[in-house]
Every structure is written in C-alpha cells, then in structure tokens.
Motif scaffolding. Structure first.
Motif, mmCIF file in Angstrom:
data_model
loop_
_atom_site.group_PDB
_atom_site.id
_atom_site.type_symbol
_atom_site.label_atom_id
_atom_site.label_comp_id
_atom_site.label_asym_id
_atom_site.label_seq_id
_atom_site.Cartn_x
_atom_site.Cartn_y
_atom_site.Cartn_z
ATOM 1 N N ILE A 38 0.858 -1.153 0.049
ATOM 2 C CA ILE A 38 0.169 -0.035 0.095
ATOM 3 C C ILE A 38 0.727 1.181 0.040
ATOM 4 O O ILE A 38 0.482 2.214 -0.413
ATOM 5 C CB ILE A 38 -1.120 -0.043 1.191
ATOM 6 N N ALA A 39 1.956 1.104 0.499
ATOM 7 C CA ALA A 39 2.879 2.349 0.477
ATOM 8 C C ALA A 39 4.305 1.685 0.790
ATOM 9 O O ALA A 39 4.558 0.429 1.114
ATOM 10 C CB ALA A 39 2.678 3.274 1.742
ATOM 11 N N LYS A 42 5.126 -0.998 3.595
ATOM 12 C CA LYS A 42 3.933 -1.226 4.502
ATOM 13 C C LYS A 42 3.480 -2.543 4.004
ATOM 14 O O LYS A 42 3.818 -3.421 3.073
ATOM 15 C CB LYS A 42 3.026 0.169 4.242
ATOM 16 N N GLN A 154 -6.692 2.841 3.118
ATOM 17 C CA GLN A 154 -5.218 2.496 3.089
ATOM 18 C C GLN A 154 -5.088 1.879 1.563
ATOM 19 O O GLN A 154 -4.301 2.053 0.560
ATOM 20 C CB GLN A 154 -4.611 1.613 3.967
ATOM 21 N N LEU B 157 -0.318 6.022 7.948
ATOM 22 C CA LEU B 157 0.902 5.174 7.449
ATOM 23 C C LEU B 157 2.421 6.127 7.430
ATOM 24 O O LEU B 157 3.113 5.525 7.045
ATOM 25 C CB LEU B 157 0.459 5.213 5.761
ATOM 26 N N ARG B 159 3.507 7.423 10.036
ATOM 27 C CA ARG B 159 3.948 7.327 11.264
ATOM 28 C C ARG B 159 5.373 6.255 11.450
ATOM 29 O O ARG B 159 5.320 5.514 10.526
ATOM 30 C CB ARG B 159 3.041 6.819 12.327
ATOM 31 N N SER B 160 6.227 6.468 12.141
ATOM 32 C CA SER B 160 7.659 5.827 12.163
ATOM 33 C C SER B 160 8.305 5.642 11.087
ATOM 34 O O SER B 160 9.086 4.458 10.735
ATOM 35 C CB SER B 160 7.371 4.658 12.971
ATOM 36 N N ARG B 161 8.066 6.451 10.171
ATOM 37 C CA ARG B 161 8.794 6.533 8.809
ATOM 38 C C ARG B 161 10.237 7.208 9.027
ATOM 39 O O ARG B 161 10.152 8.154 9.837
ATOM 40 C CB ARG B 161 8.080 7.312 7.678
#
Lengths: 161, 161
Positions: A38-39, A42, A154, B157, B159-161
């Motif tokens: 999805i990214a 991810k 998402q 999504l 977060r925590s990247r």
C-alpha cells in the motif's frame, strides 16, 4: 419501522456499504496486484484483505452467532505481521472465504432485534457491562465499520498507480 | 437512558473516538511533518487534515446547526486537489480551526433528541425523504465517522517512517 429498528437499519446500511466497496475493490485485483504494497515498506494488499477477513470471522462468536468459520486466518493475518508467515492462500480462495463469512454475518445480523443489539457481546463480563452498558453488539458493529473504512482508505491508495 | 438515546449515544461515542484520535495525530506533527506525503505522489498530511476539517465544517449547516465557520476551506481542500492552490494556512492555524469546528458540532449534537437524529438533513427534499427515510442526520453521522476513519488510516501510514 419502529424508531429502534431504524437505528439498527442505518448501522447495518453503513456496515454493508463498507463491506461491499471493500470486497468489490479487492475482488477486482489479480493475484499479482494483491502482492503490491500500500506504500513502500508497508503491508501488502493481500495482507490487508486477509486481516479484514479474519477480524470479520472473529465477529461470528463475538456476537454470539456460533463458531468461527476460519480461525486459521489469525496466524497469517492477525498474530503475525505481513511477510512473517509463509502465506499459501490465493486471492481466489480468500475471496471465497470473505464472501462466506460476510454471508454468515449478514444472516446473524438479520435475526437480531433492537434489544439484542443493545445486549452485551460475549467477551464482556456481567459486572463490566453494568458499569459500561455501551459495550454491546451495536458498538462492536460501529467499531468494525470504522475498521473496514480505515483499511479501505489505505488499500485504495494503490489505485491508478 | 432510553433505548433510542442509547443508539444515539453509541454513534456519538464512535464519532468522538475518531475525531479525538485524528486530532491527536495531526496536532502532534510539526509544520514540516505536515508537508509529508502519505505515499509517493499522494496527498500531503496537511491536505488530508484540511479536507477532514472542511467536511466537518460543512456538517454545521447540513445538520441544521447554523452557518459554516470556515467556508473558505473548500477552495483549498475540497474543490481543488492537493498542490493546485497556494496554501497559506499553517498547521497551528488549522489546529485551532479544527478544534473550534469540532466544539461547535459537539454542542449541536448535544441538543438533538433521538427523533431529531431521525429527521431529514437539510439537503434532502421532502419527497425524497418519504421514499428514503434513512437519509437523515444519523446516517450522515455514521457516514462522516467512516470518512474520518478512512483518511486516518491513510495518515497513520506516515508514522515511524
């Protein structure tokens, strides 16, 4: 329709709308597309779909409709993150499981009266329910509807990429 | 609490839970972080937050609570895609707007009875409402709750990247 039944009807419409758009989206993908992330870094689409399917399957006992149809999904899609377990399920198989679980849920939903919806779900104790009467089937339905929308938002990010 | 009021209470809890987690997430970000994309080539976080804020502002007249507080948000966050309009709003300003709109909505919600929730919203005609009685305030509340969850799932999504 009584006022109480109207409130039940609206929440069921919201649930169905989310189930239908989620199922339609995932069902339209090829086996190869289901492996897209999805990214970057991810979850893959297949994992999201399996996760939603497992969570819906768990609703069957939680709402008192009977035993789970596919408890084996949890090891792949709930207790493990994506890619941690070798996944042998195909998209075609998951589609069939998704449809059967949703049919079982809809059948269960249709048998509940408004007061059944306000009754506690199966994992709340009698004592806790006295203090927190909103921990009932209806609240679960609303929460799972949001959960579907959360992950559908998402999944849809991969469209037209 | 009457049965009808219980159904209203549960939908309001679901709404509030989604508003709170969404506001908490976006409010914790720096101005720089708000310019991150949720995925490569997709909307930036600031756009998502502005979009959710504009949609919530539009609920004020839709539910009959009065005039919009920030109609100017639509040009930036609804009628235009991200990056199409020069955006001069800061995250700190948007946070303040988000909070004020949500306070106004909560005040409006708290004044509605169960039968007010089942009454039609302001953009349905009387004739259409006879045919489709589920096009009421309560359905709008459930739909907007799903809409919040849909975009919150996207925002998280990053977060925590």
């Amino acid at each position: 329709m009584s006022t109480e039944d109207a409130f039940v009807d609206m929440a069921l419409r919201a649930w169905k709308l989310n189930v239908d758009r989620t199922g339609k989206f995932f069902s339209s993908l090829t086996e190869e597309q289901l492996l897209h992330e999805i990214a970057p870094g991810k979850n893959r689409l297949m994992y999201l779909w399996g996760h939603l399917t497992a969570v819906s399957d768990a609703l069957i006992p939680l709402l008192g409709f009977g035993a789970r149809l596919h408890p084996e999904l949890d090891a792949m899609f709930i207790s493990s993150p994506d890619r941690a377990v070798v996944q042998t399920l195909s998209g075609a198989e998951l589609k069939d499981i998704w449809n059967k679980i949703n049919e079982a849920l809809w059948l269960g939903f249709s048998k509940l009266s408004a007061s059944d919806w306000l009754a506690k779900h199966t994992t709340v104790s009698d004592e806790d329910f006295v203090r927190e009467p909103h921990r009932n089937r209806y609240t679960i339905l609303l929460a799972r509807t949001s959960h579907l929308a959360y992950h559908f938002g998402q999944a849809i990010l991969t469209r037209s990429r």
